[in-house]
Design a protein around this motif. Structure first.
Motif, PDB file in Angstrom:
ATOM      1  N   ILE A 102       0.827  -1.208   0.000  1.00  0.00           N
ATOM      2  CA  ILE A 102       0.000   0.000   0.000  1.00  0.00           C
ATOM      3  C   ILE A 102       0.864   1.262   0.000  1.00  0.00           C
ATOM      4  O   ILE A 102       0.556   2.248  -0.671  1.00  0.00           O
ATOM      5  N   ILE A 103       1.947   1.226   0.765  1.00  0.00           N
ATOM      6  CA  ILE A 103       2.860   2.371   0.843  1.00  0.00           C
ATOM      7  C   ILE A 103       4.279   1.882   0.586  1.00  0.00           C
ATOM      8  O   ILE A 103       4.706   0.861   1.135  1.00  0.00           O
ATOM      9  N   LYS A 104       5.007   2.616  -0.260  1.00  0.00           N
ATOM     10  CA  LYS A 104       6.400   2.302  -0.529  1.00  0.00           C
ATOM     11  C   LYS A 104       7.214   3.586  -0.429  1.00  0.00           C
ATOM     12  O   LYS A 104       6.958   4.548  -1.159  1.00  0.00           O
ATOM     13  N   ASP A 105       8.154   3.586   0.504  1.00  0.00           N
ATOM     14  CA  ASP A 105       9.032   4.738   0.722  1.00  0.00           C
ATOM     15  C   ASP A 105       8.226   6.022   0.930  1.00  0.00           C
ATOM     16  O   ASP A 105       8.553   7.073   0.374  1.00  0.00           O
ATOM     17  N   GLY A 106       7.176   5.926   1.721  1.00  0.00           N
ATOM     18  CA  GLY A 106       6.370   7.091   2.067  1.00  0.00           C
ATOM     19  C   GLY A 106       5.369   7.512   1.014  1.00  0.00           C
ATOM     20  O   GLY A 106       4.626   8.481   1.213  1.00  0.00           O
ATOM     21  N   GLU A 107       5.317   6.807  -0.107  1.00  0.00           N
ATOM     22  CA  GLU A 107       4.400   7.150  -1.191  1.00  0.00           C
ATOM     23  C   GLU A 107       3.253   6.140  -1.223  1.00  0.00           C
ATOM     24  O   GLU A 107       3.478   4.931  -1.223  1.00  0.00           O
ATOM     25  N   ASP A 122      -9.537   4.542   6.350  1.00  0.00           N
ATOM     26  CA  ASP A 122      -9.189   3.217   6.880  1.00  0.00           C
ATOM     27  C   ASP A 122      -7.682   3.066   7.013  1.00  0.00           C
ATOM     28  O   ASP A 122      -7.176   2.555   8.016  1.00  0.00           O
ATOM     29  N   LEU A 123      -6.961   3.498   5.992  1.00  0.00           N
ATOM     30  CA  LEU A 123      -5.505   3.376   6.017  1.00  0.00           C
ATOM     31  C   LEU A 123      -4.892   4.164   7.166  1.00  0.00           C
ATOM     32  O   LEU A 123      -4.032   3.662   7.901  1.00  0.00           O
ATOM     33  N   LEU A 124      -5.349   5.394   7.344  1.00  0.00           N
ATOM     34  CA  LEU A 124      -4.825   6.233   8.425  1.00  0.00           C
ATOM     35  C   LEU A 124      -5.156   5.644   9.790  1.00  0.00           C
ATOM     36  O   LEU A 124      -4.350   5.691  10.722  1.00  0.00           O
ATOM     37  N   MET A 125      -6.351   5.066   9.925  1.00  0.00           N
ATOM     38  CA  MET A 125      -6.729   4.440  11.190  1.00  0.00           C
ATOM     39  C   MET A 125      -5.821   3.246  11.489  1.00  0.00           C
ATOM     40  O   MET A 125      -5.351   3.069  12.623  1.00  0.00           O
ATOM     41  N   MET A 126      -5.554   2.430  10.474  1.00  0.00           N
ATOM     42  CA  MET A 126      -4.699   1.260  10.665  1.00  0.00           C
ATOM     43  C   MET A 126      -3.272   1.661  11.019  1.00  0.00           C
ATOM     44  O   MET A 126      -2.599   0.973  11.795  1.00  0.00           O
ATOM     45  N   SER A 134       2.159   9.811  10.803  1.00  0.00           N
ATOM     46  CA  SER A 134       2.611  10.469   9.588  1.00  0.00           C
ATOM     47  C   SER A 134       3.005   9.423   8.549  1.00  0.00           C
ATOM     48  O   SER A 134       3.812   8.527   8.827  1.00  0.00           O
ATOM     49  N   ILE A 135       2.447   9.535   7.347  1.00  0.00           N
ATOM     50  CA  ILE A 135       2.735   8.573   6.281  1.00  0.00           C
ATOM     51  C   ILE A 135       4.196   8.640   5.858  1.00  0.00           C
ATOM     52  O   ILE A 135       4.782   7.636   5.455  1.00  0.00           O
ATOM     53  N   GLN A 136       4.815   9.805   5.972  1.00  0.00           N
ATOM     54  CA  GLN A 136       6.209   9.936   5.545  1.00  0.00           C
ATOM     55  C   GLN A 136       7.170   9.155   6.441  1.00  0.00           C
ATOM     56  O   GLN A 136       8.339   8.971   6.090  1.00  0.00           O
ATOM     57  N   VAL A 142       2.197  -3.049   4.115  1.00  0.00           N
ATOM     58  CA  VAL A 142       1.667  -4.167   3.332  1.00  0.00           C
ATOM     59  C   VAL A 142       0.333  -4.614   3.925  1.00  0.00           C
ATOM     60  O   VAL A 142       0.239  -4.901   5.126  1.00  0.00           O
ATOM     61  N   LEU A 143      -0.696  -4.643   3.087  1.00  0.00           N
ATOM     62  CA  LEU A 143      -1.999  -5.151   3.506  1.00  0.00           C
ATOM     63  C   LEU A 143      -1.981  -6.664   3.371  1.00  0.00           C
ATOM     64  O   LEU A 143      -1.874  -7.198   2.267  1.00  0.00           O
ATOM     65  N   GLU A 144      -2.059  -7.366   4.511  1.00  0.00           N
ATOM     66  CA  GLU A 144      -1.982  -8.828   4.512  1.00  0.00           C
ATOM     67  C   GLU A 144      -3.306  -9.443   4.081  1.00  0.00           C
ATOM     68  O   GLU A 144      -4.333  -8.770   4.001  1.00  0.00           O
ATOM     69  N   THR A 145      -3.274 -10.751   3.826  1.00  0.00           N
ATOM     70  CA  THR A 145      -4.476 -11.438   3.352  1.00  0.00           C
ATOM     71  C   THR A 145      -5.554 -11.543   4.420  1.00  0.00           C
ATOM     72  O   THR A 145      -6.712 -11.826   4.105  1.00  0.00           O
TER      73      THR A 145
END
Length: 235
Positions: A102-107, A122-126, A134-136, A142-145
């Motif tokens: 979902i996120i790679k190197d802050g992107e 949802d992403l920010l909550m997780m 902070s996403i940076q 990684v979103l697991e199965t």
């Protein structure tokens, strides 16, 4: 009327008991992965098996043998799919899907968000659930199965380890274990740890405790000490 009610009652009791025992056996056959509902497939399977069991136990209109056959066959199909997923990576991916970056190197990967049907709230909550605001600060997410988010922080944001600060490393002598519960020694744990009741009593006397019955809870620590909670503490 009374005879009919009594017959119906005992029939339901018998159906419920047999369904319960069969479900218990099938649950053991399915194993820990199924019980922990690691993926969406296993989650749905668990709900379906429970629903079939409830139908057998509570619905008189449902033929008992038909329901029992459906329950067993559903379990067989689940075991078959689990076996095939062990043998074939392609089938495993088809059943359980695969982890998504979902996120790679802050992107943030908008494509991955869209394919996972995950929105930013949802992403920010997780991320906040893992104390990341902070996403940076994120190197990989990684979103697991099973729907959980695994996060690797950037090197500068990771917590320092003992090796980083050059603190001497000491291997633990024991795994923290329950030794006394509600005034009784847990003998099974003592045997596994190769300890004796005399050893426990010596540890208790060092804390000024003369009787096991005075202890509400005692846990063995990694360094071999005992953490003790006494009854007189008001627990």
């Amino acid at each position: 009327m009374d005879n009919f009610f009594e017959l119906n009652f005992w029939e339901m009791m018998l159906r419920t008991t047999i369904s319960f025992l069969v479900l218990l056996i099938l649950a053991r056959l399915l194993g820990k992965k199924q019980l922990s509902q690691l993926t969406f497939f296993h989650y749905i399977t668990g709900i379906s098996i429970g629903s079939i069991s409830a139908e057998i136990a509570s619905q008189k209109e449902t033929p008992f043998m038909d329901g029992l056959v459906a329950l067993i066959w559903w379990t067989v199909l689940t075991l078959l799919m689990s076996y095939l997923s062990l043998k074939s990576p392609k089938i495993r991916t088809w059943i359980d899907d695969e982890p998504t970056i979902i996120i790679k190197d802050g992107e943030i990967s908008t494509k991955s968000l869209k394919s996972s049907r995950l929105h930013m709230d949802d992403l920010l909550m997780m991320l906040r659930e893992q104390s990341i605001f902070s996403i940076q600060d994120v190197h990989y997410a990684v979103l697991e199965t099973n729907g959980e988010l695994s996060v690797m922080k950037k090197v500068g944001m990771q917590e320092a380890t003992k090796q980083d600060v050059k603190v001497p490393l000491t291997l633990p002598l024991f795994m923290p274990s329950e030794i006394i519960s509600d005034g009784k020694i847990v003998k099974k744990n003592l045997d596994e740890l190769d300890l004796t009741e005399d050893w426990v009593m010596k540890k208790l006397r060092k804390h000024g405790v003369d009787s096991v019955s005075d202890v509400f809870y005692a846990q063995l620590q990694t360094n071999g000490s005992l953490h003790i909670s006494l009854r007189k503490n008001g627990i």
